[in-house]
Design an enzyme around this catalytic site. Structure first.
Site, PDB file in Angstrom:
ATOM      1  N   GLY A  38     -18.517 -28.395 -22.600  1.00 47.93           N
ATOM      2  CA  GLY A  38     -18.812 -29.549 -22.205  1.00 47.93           C
ATOM      3  C   GLY A  38     -20.251 -29.894 -22.456  1.00 47.93           C
TER       4      GLY A  38
ATOM      5  N   ASP B 272      -7.242 -16.056 -24.949  1.00 47.72           N
ATOM      6  CA  ASP B 272      -8.395 -15.913 -23.812  1.00 47.72           C
ATOM      7  C   ASP B 272      -7.784 -15.418 -22.649  1.00 47.72           C
ATOM      8  OD1 ASP B 272     -10.299 -16.377 -22.032  1.00 47.72           O
ATOM      9  OD2 ASP B 272     -10.595 -18.536 -22.524  1.00 47.72           O
TER      10      ASP B 272
ATOM     11  N   ASP C  71      -6.965 -22.696 -30.114  1.00 51.47           N
ATOM     12  CA  ASP C  71      -8.357 -22.346 -29.229  1.00 51.47           C
ATOM     13  C   ASP C  71      -7.907 -22.113 -27.894  1.00 51.47           C
ATOM     14  OD1 ASP C  71     -11.221 -22.363 -28.781  1.00 51.47           O
ATOM     15  OD2 ASP C  71     -11.004 -24.745 -28.548  1.00 51.47           O
TER      16      ASP C  71
HETATM   17  P1  13P Z   1     -18.388 -27.764 -26.677  1.00 50.76           P
HETATM   18  O1  13P Z   1     -17.985 -28.007 -25.288  1.00 50.76           O
HETATM   19  O2  13P Z   1     -19.766 -27.184 -26.585  1.00 50.76           O
HETATM   20  O3  13P Z   1     -17.956 -28.293 -27.730  1.00 50.76           O
HETATM   21  O4  13P Z   1     -17.420 -26.102 -27.159  1.00 50.76           O
HETATM   22  C1  13P Z   1     -16.241 -26.220 -27.366  1.00 50.76           C
HETATM   23  C2  13P Z   1     -15.670 -24.816 -27.686  1.00 50.76           C
HETATM   24  O5  13P Z   1     -16.199 -23.711 -27.293  1.00 50.76           O
HETATM   25  C3  13P Z   1     -14.061 -24.883 -28.040  1.00 50.76           C
HETATM   26  O6  13P Z   1     -13.601 -23.461 -27.571  1.00 50.76           O
HETATM   27  O1  G3H Z   2     -13.263 -25.114 -25.170  1.00 55.08           O
HETATM   28  C1  G3H Z   2     -12.236 -25.906 -25.011  1.00 55.08           C
HETATM   29  C2  G3H Z   2     -12.312 -26.908 -25.955  1.00 55.08           C
HETATM   30  O2  G3H Z   2     -13.337 -27.679 -25.783  1.00 55.08           O
HETATM   31  C3  G3H Z   2     -10.908 -27.705 -25.935  1.00 55.08           C
HETATM   32  O3  G3H Z   2     -10.739 -28.654 -24.881  1.00 55.08           O
HETATM   33  O4  G3H Z   2      -8.871 -28.071 -23.487  1.00 55.08           O
HETATM   34  O5  G3H Z   2      -9.912 -30.486 -23.412  1.00 55.08           O
HETATM   35  O6  G3H Z   2      -8.860 -29.720 -25.433  1.00 55.08           O
HETATM   36  P1  G3H Z   2      -9.587 -29.365 -24.224  1.00 55.08           P
HETATM   37 ZN    ZN Z   3     -14.290 -22.696 -25.873  1.00 56.40          ZN
END
Ligand code: 13P
Ligand code: G3H
Ligand code: ZN
Length: 316
Positions: A180, A103, A81
């Site tokens: 968030g 990203d 991610d």
């Molecule tokens: P949320 O903060 O809405 O859960 O989104 C998570 C996200 O986009 C992870 O890549």
């Molecule tokens: O979009 C990001 C995710 O919510 C991951 O969050 O980088 O705090 O693990 P993090």
């Molecule tokens: Zn995200």
């Protein structure tokens, strides 16, 4: 079974969305597998750069391999991610990830394409799918920090060119959400006109919606009643998520909601059991409660009940 997102998205497109759920530890992983198997849904495990250092990438990999053995009928992708180029390359080389997100959305359009293209080349050589991002989401996460003022909806007119030039397999678009627990101050919501326009200009191309937590209000109230201070937390309306899932949004990212379940369970547990100091009792409750949340969310996404059909399709 670990698969890339290619067949997953082909199967889902226009009908349902697959949940991309972030994990950091064993309890989240166990709850996620249980929930997806209880509701018979394919899913995507998301690992952020922060998670890879918090629990250590090797521990996460070992846990996921063990879960795959424990639930041999499961069908999921292992996805990085919000990766930068170096982390994407590390995941591609590892031979474990089946999907990565590059990203480079903070870069200018051409530079975003250039970076994404390099990651696509390395990933596709190994059968790994690539999610890219165009447009800027608001919100603040450990490695994602875009001020509200800098957030920018995706320009639908740029999508086709970006996809063709970069070769990416799916595209995260900024369509009104943010990361968030504080997404909206009023009655704002998804920009369906942007989704529609993108679908029209890039028909059949899988879209990804980040920042999709719905921040359930009962969860927020329970957290606050147990000593929390989450004033004004607000997420994406679930009816809007279901609607987007039928409009080419094939992946819906959720992290914050899982953290809220964790926070509520632990706050309530230690409020109600002040004599306890053991991690297992709240841990057990969390795993069960998170599994319940996942069952519900997969129903909202429409991925519930799709496991067998998606597996058959993936093998075809
Ligand atoms: P949320 O903060 O809405 O859960 O989104 C998570 C996200 O986009 C992870 O890549
Ligand atoms: O979009 C990001 C995710 O919510 C991951 O969050 O980088 O705090 O693990 P993090
Ligand atoms: Zn995200």
């Amino acid at each position: 079974m670990i698969i890339s997102t290619r067949k997953m998205f082909e199967h889902a497109y226009g009908k349902y969305a697959v949940g991309g759920y972030n994990i950091n530890n064993a309890e989240q992983l166990m709850g996620l597998f249980k929930g997806c198997m209880d509701g018979k849904a394919p899913f995507i495990i998301q690992i952020s750069k922060g998670a890879r250092s918090y629990t250590d990438k090797r521990i996460l990999e070992a846990m996921i391999r063990a879960a795959d053995q424990m639930w041999p009928d499961s069908l999921f992708a292992v996805h990085l991610d919000h990766g930068d180029e170096a982390t994407c390359m590390d995941c591609i080389e590892s031979g474990f990830y089946s999907s990565v997100m590059i990203d480079a959305s903070a870069e200018p359009f051409e530079k975003n394409i250039e970076i994404t293209k390099r990651v696509v080349k390395a990933a596709h050589a190994k059968g790994i799918t690539v999610e890219a991002e165009l447009g800027k989401l608001g919100g603040v996460e450990e490695h994602v920090s875009v001020a509200e003022a800098d957030a920018k909806l995706t320009d639908p007119r740029q999508v086709k060119e970006f996809v063709e030039k970069s070769g990416c397999d799916s595209l995260a678009c900024a369509i009104g959400t943010s990361h968030g627990a504080y997404k909206f101050t009023g009655s704002q919501g998804l920009h369906f006109e942007v989704i529609l326009q993108i679908q029209k200009l890039a028909p059949g191309f899988p879209l990804v919606m980040h920042g999709s937590s719905s921040v359930p209000q009962d969860e927020v109230q329970r957290i606050n009643a147990a000593g929390g201070k989450l004033k004004g937390a607000k997420g994406v309306d679930e009816a809007q998520i279901s609607k987007a899932a039928k409009m080419g949004v094939t992946k819906v990212n959720i992290d914050t909601d899982g953290r809220l379940v964790w926070c509520r369970v632990h706050r309530e547990h230690f409020r109600d059991n002040p004599e306890n100091f053991d991690l297992r009792p709240p841990g057990k409750v969390f795993m069960a409660e998170y599994a319940k949340y996942i069952v519900h969310k997969n129903q909202v996404l429409g991925s519930a009940g799709q496991l067998d059909a998606a597996r058959k399709f993936a093998r075809s």
